[in-house]
Design a protein around this motif. Structure first.
Motif, mmCIF file in Angstrom:
data_model
loop_
_atom_site.group_PDB
_atom_site.id
_atom_site.type_symbol
_atom_site.label_atom_id
_atom_site.label_comp_id
_atom_site.label_asym_id
_atom_site.label_seq_id
_atom_site.Cartn_x
_atom_site.Cartn_y
_atom_site.Cartn_z
ATOM 1 N N GLU A 76 0.835 -1.206 0.000
ATOM 2 C CA GLU A 76 0.000 0.000 0.000
ATOM 3 C C GLU A 76 0.868 1.254 0.000
ATOM 4 O O GLU A 76 0.574 2.233 -0.700
ATOM 5 C CB GLU A 76 -0.917 -0.012 1.221
ATOM 6 C CG GLU A 76 -2.009 -1.067 1.159
ATOM 7 C CD GLU A 76 -2.950 -0.982 2.344
ATOM 8 O OE1 GLU A 76 -3.100 0.132 2.896
ATOM 9 O OE2 GLU A 76 -3.516 -2.006 2.738
ATOM 10 N N ARG A 77 1.943 1.225 0.803
ATOM 11 C CA ARG A 77 2.870 2.369 0.850
ATOM 12 C C ARG A 77 3.483 2.631 -0.517
ATOM 13 O O ARG A 77 3.534 3.786 -0.976
ATOM 14 C CB ARG A 77 3.970 2.071 1.866
ATOM 15 C CG ARG A 77 5.086 3.111 1.937
ATOM 16 C CD ARG A 77 6.353 2.477 2.446
ATOM 17 N NE ARG A 77 6.832 1.437 1.554
ATOM 18 C CZ ARG A 77 7.722 0.519 1.904
ATOM 19 N NH1 ARG A 77 8.215 0.486 3.119
ATOM 20 N NH2 ARG A 77 8.127 -0.391 1.009
ATOM 21 N N ASP A 78 3.913 1.574 -1.196
ATOM 22 C CA ASP A 78 4.526 1.734 -2.523
ATOM 23 C C ASP A 78 3.510 2.278 -3.529
ATOM 24 O O ASP A 78 3.862 3.060 -4.411
ATOM 25 C CB ASP A 78 5.087 0.397 -3.007
ATOM 26 C CG ASP A 78 6.261 -0.067 -2.152
ATOM 27 O OD1 ASP A 78 6.816 0.770 -1.412
ATOM 28 O OD2 ASP A 78 6.614 -1.257 -2.224
ATOM 29 N N GLY A 79 2.245 1.848 -3.380
ATOM 30 C CA GLY A 79 1.202 2.372 -4.272
ATOM 31 C C GLY A 79 1.001 3.865 -4.083
ATOM 32 O O GLY A 79 0.898 4.621 -5.057
ATOM 33 N N PHE A 80 0.942 4.300 -2.820
ATOM 34 C CA PHE A 80 0.790 5.730 -2.541
ATOM 35 C C PHE A 80 2.008 6.507 -3.049
ATOM 36 O O PHE A 80 1.871 7.598 -3.619
ATOM 37 C CB PHE A 80 0.610 5.977 -1.047
ATOM 38 C CG PHE A 80 -0.791 5.745 -0.561
ATOM 39 C CD1 PHE A 80 -1.861 6.443 -1.106
ATOM 40 C CD2 PHE A 80 -1.059 4.828 0.440
ATOM 41 C CE1 PHE A 80 -3.155 6.241 -0.670
ATOM 42 C CE2 PHE A 80 -2.355 4.612 0.893
ATOM 43 C CZ PHE A 80 -3.404 5.314 0.333
ATOM 44 N N ASN A 81 3.200 5.966 -2.829
ATOM 45 C CA ASN A 81 4.412 6.655 -3.279
ATOM 46 C C ASN A 81 4.434 6.791 -4.798
ATOM 47 O O ASN A 81 4.911 7.799 -5.334
ATOM 48 C CB ASN A 81 5.659 5.902 -2.800
ATOM 49 C CG ASN A 81 5.961 6.161 -1.338
ATOM 50 O OD1 ASN A 81 5.604 7.214 -0.795
ATOM 51 N ND2 ASN A 81 6.604 5.217 -0.688
ATOM 52 N N ILE A 230 -0.321 24.131 -7.423
ATOM 53 C CA ILE A 230 -0.554 24.126 -5.975
ATOM 54 C C ILE A 230 -1.531 23.017 -5.595
ATOM 55 O O ILE A 230 -1.337 22.303 -4.598
ATOM 56 C CB ILE A 230 -1.088 25.493 -5.514
ATOM 57 C CG1 ILE A 230 -0.015 26.587 -5.708
ATOM 58 C CG2 ILE A 230 -1.519 25.439 -4.056
ATOM 59 C CD1 ILE A 230 1.249 26.354 -4.926
ATOM 60 N N LYS A 231 -2.571 22.846 -6.388
ATOM 61 C CA LYS A 231 -3.573 21.813 -6.104
ATOM 62 C C LYS A 231 -2.930 20.423 -6.142
ATOM 63 O O LYS A 231 -3.196 19.579 -5.268
ATOM 64 C CB LYS A 231 -4.697 21.898 -7.136
ATOM 65 C CG LYS A 231 -5.833 20.925 -6.881
ATOM 66 C CD LYS A 231 -6.944 21.104 -7.908
ATOM 67 C CE LYS A 231 -8.086 20.113 -7.662
ATOM 68 N NZ LYS A 231 -9.176 20.277 -8.662
ATOM 69 N N LEU A 232 -2.082 20.177 -7.126
ATOM 70 C CA LEU A 232 -1.419 18.878 -7.243
ATOM 71 C C LEU A 232 -0.426 18.659 -6.101
ATOM 72 O O LEU A 232 -0.317 17.543 -5.573
ATOM 73 C CB LEU A 232 -0.704 18.779 -8.588
ATOM 74 C CG LEU A 232 -1.620 18.618 -9.800
ATOM 75 C CD1 LEU A 232 -0.836 18.834 -11.086
ATOM 76 C CD2 LEU A 232 -2.267 17.239 -9.797
ATOM 77 N N LYS A 238 -0.959 15.062 0.852
ATOM 78 C CA LYS A 238 -1.916 14.212 1.563
ATOM 79 C C LYS A 238 -1.570 12.737 1.370
ATOM 80 O O LYS A 238 -1.590 11.949 2.324
ATOM 81 C CB LYS A 238 -3.337 14.488 1.059
ATOM 82 C CG LYS A 238 -3.886 15.850 1.475
ATOM 83 C CD LYS A 238 -5.311 16.039 0.943
ATOM 84 C CE LYS A 238 -5.863 17.418 1.339
ATOM 85 N NZ LYS A 238 -7.231 17.628 0.799
ATOM 86 N N LEU A 239 -1.256 12.370 0.123
ATOM 87 C CA LEU A 239 -0.903 10.982 -0.151
ATOM 88 C C LEU A 239 0.415 10.601 0.521
ATOM 89 O O LEU A 239 0.576 9.475 1.008
ATOM 90 C CB LEU A 239 -0.789 10.756 -1.663
ATOM 91 C CG LEU A 239 -2.096 10.830 -2.449
ATOM 92 C CD1 LEU A 239 -1.831 10.656 -3.933
ATOM 93 C CD2 LEU A 239 -3.077 9.773 -1.975
#
Length: 325
Positions: A76-81, A230-232, A238-239
């Motif tokens: 899951e961590r690798d997916g978020f990264n 800025i939005k990105l 957050k991710l």
């Protein structure tokens, strides 16, 4: 024979029937012999093999569960990264375009300012020429001012409720302004040089206005790219926080799994200890504990020998069995 093993004179053999307190021949001890510390014997397990096997099964199951949990957190961590890297790459593209647009705005502002100066200079030159050619004219009654006044009166007529007399006066003024404008424009057209100067001033003014509009358009695009960037970046932050939390959970689960694995290995070693002890007993060999006690006894005798104390026949046999003679 190693340097740590004491040498015994061969010409003085030990008699088989020697008394227990008979002394051996003079021995030569290496003065720099290193002291050997016997390892502590492994304590005998207090539980049966069946109990240890059940405990090992539970520990292995818990270790595997924790390793699976750690693996899940890592995936899951690798997916978020991976998502974070994608968002950051997109944000960097917006940043690149924003910077390019800002450079364009800077250059356009310089062109706009130059066009404004040219338009102002041309307008001043046209006004000077007009005053020279029409000195009797009222400066306050220029065509531009007359047209501005006409627009204001038209707006007032559409938005304000007027009395009949005021409305009549307003309409009369509009007619008068119309006549003045037509007369002045006719007069301007009758002077080719003045007409050319005014047309040039209007042309440069229009060019300056277009330059200004271009600056505004590019500035809006640059701002849009900045807002998207800025939005990105906020989304990637957050991710990244979620990925950091998963990393913490991964570390906790992995450390706990390693701890359980160590306990599992200790239990397996205890099972091997009991199995070896059982096998030695069946073969008539000394157990690990008996070997450890024998080595400890031999080490004690060896230390006596090194310190110059007298050794008994039993002591010498102990040294021989331990391979120290």
């Amino acid at each position: 024979m190693s340097e740590d093993t004491p040498e015994v004179a061969p010409e003085a053999p030990i008699a088989p029937d020697a008394a227990p307190d008979a002394q051996p021949a003079e021995a030569l001890v290496a003065p720099d012999a290193a002291e050997t510390v016997a390892p502590a014997p492994r304590p005998k397990p207090t539980e049966s093999k069946e109990q240890l096997q059940a405990k090992a099964n539970l520990l292995r199951k818990e270790r595997d569960r924790l390793n699976d949990e750690a693996r899940k957190h890592a995936e899951e961590r690798d997916g978020f990264n991976m998502e974070v890297r994608g968002l950051v790459n997109q944000a960097n593209e917006h940043k690149k375009r924003r910077d390019e647009l800002n450079e364009g705005v800077k250059r356009s502002k310089e062109g706009r300012d130059e066009a404004n100066r040219a338009a102002d200079d041309s307008s001043k030159a046209a006004d000077l020429l007009r005053r020279e050619r029409m000195p009797e004219g009222n400066p306050g009654d220029s065509v531009a001012k007359l047209k501005k006044e006409a627009r204001m009166l038209e707006m007032q007529h559409m938005t304000v409720v007027l009395t009949t007399s005021k409305e009549k006066a307003l309409m009369e003024r509009l007619k008068e302004i119309g006549k003045l404008i037509r007369a002045k424009e006719s007069q301007l057209r009758s002077d080719p040089e003045l007409k050319a100067a005014l047309e040039k001033a209007d042309e440069l003014k229009e060019k300056a206005e277009k330059s200004h509009a271009k600056v505004g358009e590019m500035a809006e695009k640059a701002q849009a790219e900045h807002d998207a960037m800025i939005k990105l970046y906020k989304s990637s932050d957050k991710l990244r926080k979620q990925a950091d939390k998963l990393q913490e959970r991964f570390v906790v689960a992995k450390m706990e799994a390693d701890k359980i694995h160590k306990a599992y290995i200790d239990v397996v070693n205890d099972i091997h200890y009991l199995e070896d002890e059982s096998a030695n007993a069946r073969a008539g060999r000394p157990s690990e504990a008996q070997q450890a006690r024998g080595e400890a006894a031999a080490e004690a005798v060896f230390q006596k020998f090194k310190s110059g104390e007298k050794l008994s026949t039993e002591d010498l046999l102990t040294l021989q069995k331990a391979g120290l003679l």
